[in-house]
Motif scaffolding. Structure first.
Motif, PDB file in Angstrom:
ATOM      1  N   ALA A   1       0.871  -1.160  -0.057  1.00  0.00           N
ATOM      2  CA  ALA A   1       0.033  -0.075   0.175  1.00  0.00           C
ATOM      3  C   ALA A   1       0.728   1.299   0.184  1.00  0.00           C
ATOM      4  O   ALA A   1       0.574   2.162  -0.854  1.00  0.00           O
ATOM      5  N   GLU A   2       1.897   1.132   0.815  1.00  0.00           N
ATOM      6  CA  GLU A   2       2.802   2.382   0.941  1.00  0.00           C
ATOM      7  C   GLU A   2       3.896   1.924   1.607  1.00  0.00           C
ATOM      8  O   GLU A   2       4.336   1.070   2.314  1.00  0.00           O
ATOM      9  N   THR A   3       5.006   2.736   0.877  1.00  0.00           N
ATOM     10  CA  THR A   3       6.311   2.656   1.720  1.00  0.00           C
ATOM     11  C   THR A   3       7.106   4.179   1.810  1.00  0.00           C
ATOM     12  O   THR A   3       6.399   5.042   1.374  1.00  0.00           O
ATOM     13  N   GLY A   4       7.781   4.230   2.876  1.00  0.00           N
ATOM     14  CA  GLY A   4       8.445   5.335   3.131  1.00  0.00           C
ATOM     15  C   GLY A   4       9.018   5.511   4.387  1.00  0.00           C
ATOM     16  O   GLY A   4       9.401   4.392   5.204  1.00  0.00           O
ATOM     17  N   SER A   5       9.983   6.507   4.790  1.00  0.00           N
ATOM     18  CA  SER A   5      10.423   6.678   5.937  1.00  0.00           C
ATOM     19  C   SER A   5       9.452   6.758   7.151  1.00  0.00           C
ATOM     20  O   SER A   5       8.450   7.147   7.016  1.00  0.00           O
ATOM     21  N   VAL A   6       9.928   6.231   8.358  1.00  0.00           N
ATOM     22  CA  VAL A   6       9.137   6.418   9.513  1.00  0.00           C
ATOM     23  C   VAL A   6       8.552   7.875   9.737  1.00  0.00           C
ATOM     24  O   VAL A   6       7.329   7.958  10.063  1.00  0.00           O
ATOM     25  N   GLU A   7       9.249   8.684   9.574  1.00  0.00           N
ATOM     26  CA  GLU A   7       9.212  10.195   9.809  1.00  0.00           C
ATOM     27  C   GLU A   7       7.861  10.534   9.074  1.00  0.00           C
ATOM     28  O   GLU A   7       6.886  11.084   9.533  1.00  0.00           O
ATOM     29  N   ARG A   8       8.268  10.361   7.618  1.00  0.00           N
ATOM     30  CA  ARG A   8       7.223  10.962   6.735  1.00  0.00           C
ATOM     31  C   ARG A   8       6.217  10.026   6.910  1.00  0.00           C
ATOM     32  O   ARG A   8       4.866  10.558   6.927  1.00  0.00           O
TER      33      ARG A   8
END
Lengths: 318, 282
Positions: free
Chosen positions: A230-237
């Motif tokens: 569904a989604e990937t990204g850095s934890v902060e973002r």
């Protein structure tokens, strides 16, 4: 080059396709969280990486799993075996049943380094005891000679972690390593794992359904839903600006301080079974923002400024 | 490791287990020390003393050739125990190998093994043993071979069921995911975990095997004279049953006591190990 790279990995079990074009990568030494509800394909992803799909009658039908310079999905079983435990290790869900009940726990750790590093019995023992000390197991040399039933769940999971670390792997796949443990020691075990991963520069693929754990431990996140990314990204973002409505709902499920009674939101409905995935975006029946397009057309995983998301509406931050 | 010492302790604390263990120990010791204990040569004939009553000279009397019954029964224990233990050991080792391979690898091999096992399971052991002896010819060696084959199905079946159940345990998957091969999984994890119920089943089967050996001996198909065997002794006693009934009674008692002791011990072992359920899986 990424340490582990999954590109459009599709997994079939019989006529079913429980994983559909899974794509993400892990850098060396990185801690990545793979999250999603039960049935979203987290454990299958782990099995695909470990090459254990044949055990449950599954196989990778398209796409590629690359580990450093090795193409795992083309690897003969013999070579895969040499890799497992040595370069990629698995920590499975339930420490209660991950240890052979009739063999001393120390022996079971020794075995891994004897098998992969060619150590002798005594060297292996010293190495295991040292590893157990690093995992803060009290009286490690005594525990080394204990049987699994003599240890608590938390201690057993530390033993399992020691087994995974025994041959100095580059990647550890931890499949819900704390699910079977008491809440009171879950955080402790996660902390130990993260600490060890950082110290030894081991990449960690931490599979969990707990966004709280992700926030606490990980560098990046992969959100799975119904067999798709569904989604990937850095934890902060991800936590600051989730782009996929599912990610947003998951974050809404984390209990926070000061929440009024009944204020904790769940997600209505359940993950659909693999035999009856809905058309279009698989999340649309549960999505409050779903439009007609979502019911027909499956959204592709599109790169964003930071990470990627598979949602038609992801262009504009929700 | 396979039979934890704590379980043995539990076993010996029950009157049934302790009693059976003592009786068994006496029988085994008597068999081992037969040359020391036996007052007479088991083969020495003395026709003038034929069919003597039990008494001070011959504790259990003599048979139709005047041979001392007590000595013969003690030497007969050697035959019975040797045949029982040897044939069941062979049967157990072969059955475990077959069952483990079938259960672990599955596929065509498993189907063939299962079919043969089911087929031989449908014959009573005695019939199977008789057929085999008809082929091999009578004698001690063929008795052992026949008994081992007659009980092979039982151990194959039990081991296969154990291995199949254990195969899906998480620790097996965990071991594989740390790089272990089939041999390692099979010999270091599956078999050691499967072996306890098989050993207990072997214990109980030894009792059956002793009866089977006696039966074959009774028909004259087992140990050949002058080697004493309880079954053959009973058979020779049938002719004297009205003149000297002890010739048939005492070997019969020896068989009964031995087999009952083995069964009680095995049964107590099952309870001490708490594996009644696992034994039924076979």
């Amino acid at each position: 080059m990424a340490l582990l790279d999954l590109s459009d990995v599709t997994v079939s079990i019989g006529a079913l396709t429980p994983l559909d074009r899974i794509a993400f990568s892990i850098e060396a030494g990185e801690i990545i969280g793979v999250v999603g509800e039960s049935g979203s394909g987290k454990s299958l992803t782990a099995m695909a990486v470990m090459g254990l799909l044949p055990l449950i009658g599954g196989r990778i039908t398209s796409g590629a799993v690359r580990f450093a310079d090795v193409e795992l999905n083309r690897l003969p079983e013999r070579d895969y075996r040499a890799l497992r435990g040595r370069r990629i290790a698995l920590i499975s869900q339930n420490p209660m049943t991950s240890l052979d009940p009739i063999r001393r726990v120390g022996e079971q750790i020794d075995q891994v380094s004897m098998m992969h590093l060619g150590l002798g019995t005594e060297q292996a023992r010293l190495r295991s005891v040292d590893m157990m000390r690093q995992l803060r197991i009290p009286e490690a040399d005594v525990v080394h000679g204990n049987y699994p039933h003599q240890l608590s769940g938390g201690m057993k999971q530390r033993i399992v972690i020691a087994m995974a670390l025994a041959a100095d792997p580059e990647l550890i796949v931890a499949d819900e390593p704390t699910t079977a443990l008491d809440v009171t020691i879950q955080a402790q075990i996660i902390q130990i794992m993260v600490e060890m991963a950082r110290r030894k520069n081991v990449a960690l693929m931490l599979i969990t359904h707990d966004m709280g754990v992700v926030a606490q431990a990980c560098d990046r996140v992969v959100v799975l839903y119904a067999g798709r990314v569904a989604e990937t990204g850095s934890v902060e973002r991800i936590f600051a600006a989730p782009r996929h409505p599912y990610t947003k709902s998951l974050i809404g499920c984390i209990p926070v301080e000061g929440l009024p009674p009944g204020g904790l939101k769940g997600i209505d409905g359940v993950v659909p079974g693999v035999a009856n995935y809905p058309t279009g975006c698989r999340f649309h029946p549960r999505c409050s923002l779903a439009q007609d397009r979502c019911k027909i057309e499956a959204p592709l995983l599109r790169a964003l400024d930071e990470g990627a998301a598979a949602c038609h509406l992801a262009g504009d931050p929700p | 490791m396979t039979v934890p010492s704590s379980a043995l302790g539990r076993l010996l604390r029950t009157p049934r287990g302790l009693g059976a263990a003592i009786v068994l120990a006496i029988i085994v010791l008597a068999a081992i020390l037969a040359p020391v204990i036996a007052p007479y040569d088991y083969a020495a004939q003395n026709l003038r003393n034929a069919n003597m009553d039990p008494g001070a000279l011959h504790w259990l009397g003599t048979d139709e050739f005047g041979r001392d019954l007590f000595s013969r029964i003690i030497y007969g224990a050697r035959t019975s125990l040797t045949v029982g233990v040897t044939s069941i050991s062979i049967s157990m080792v072969c059955g475990m190998a077959l069952g483990a391979a079938a259960g672990y690898f599955g596929g065509a091999f498993d189907r063939v093994v299962t079919m043969v096992v089911d087929l031989s399971w449908s014959f009573p052991e005695i019939l199977l043993a008789l057929i085999l002896i008809a082929i091999l010819g009578p004698g001690l060696a063929s008795t052992m071979i026949a008994i081992s084959i007659a009980y092979l199905a039982q151990f194959t079946r039990l081991t296969r069921a154990q291995v199949m159940a254990l195969k899906s345990e998480t620790y097996v998957e965990a071991t594989i995911s740390l790089g272990a091969g089939s041999g390692h999984v099979l010999f270091r994890h599956l078999l050691p975990n499967a072996v306890t119920p098989v050993i207990v089943a072997g214990m109980l089967a030894t009792g059956d095997a002793i009866i089977l050996e006696a039966t074959l001996g009774f028909f004259g198909l087992g140990a050949q004279p002058p080697t004493p065997s309880w079954g053959a002794m009973m058979s020779s006693g049938t002719a004297q049953i009205f003149i000297a009934p002890w010739i048939i009674i005492f070997p019969g008692l020896a068989i009964a006591i031995t087999v009952i002791a083995i069964n009680l011990f095995g049964d107590a072992l099952i309870d001490a190990l708490d594996i009644r359920q696992r034994l039924r899986e076979g």
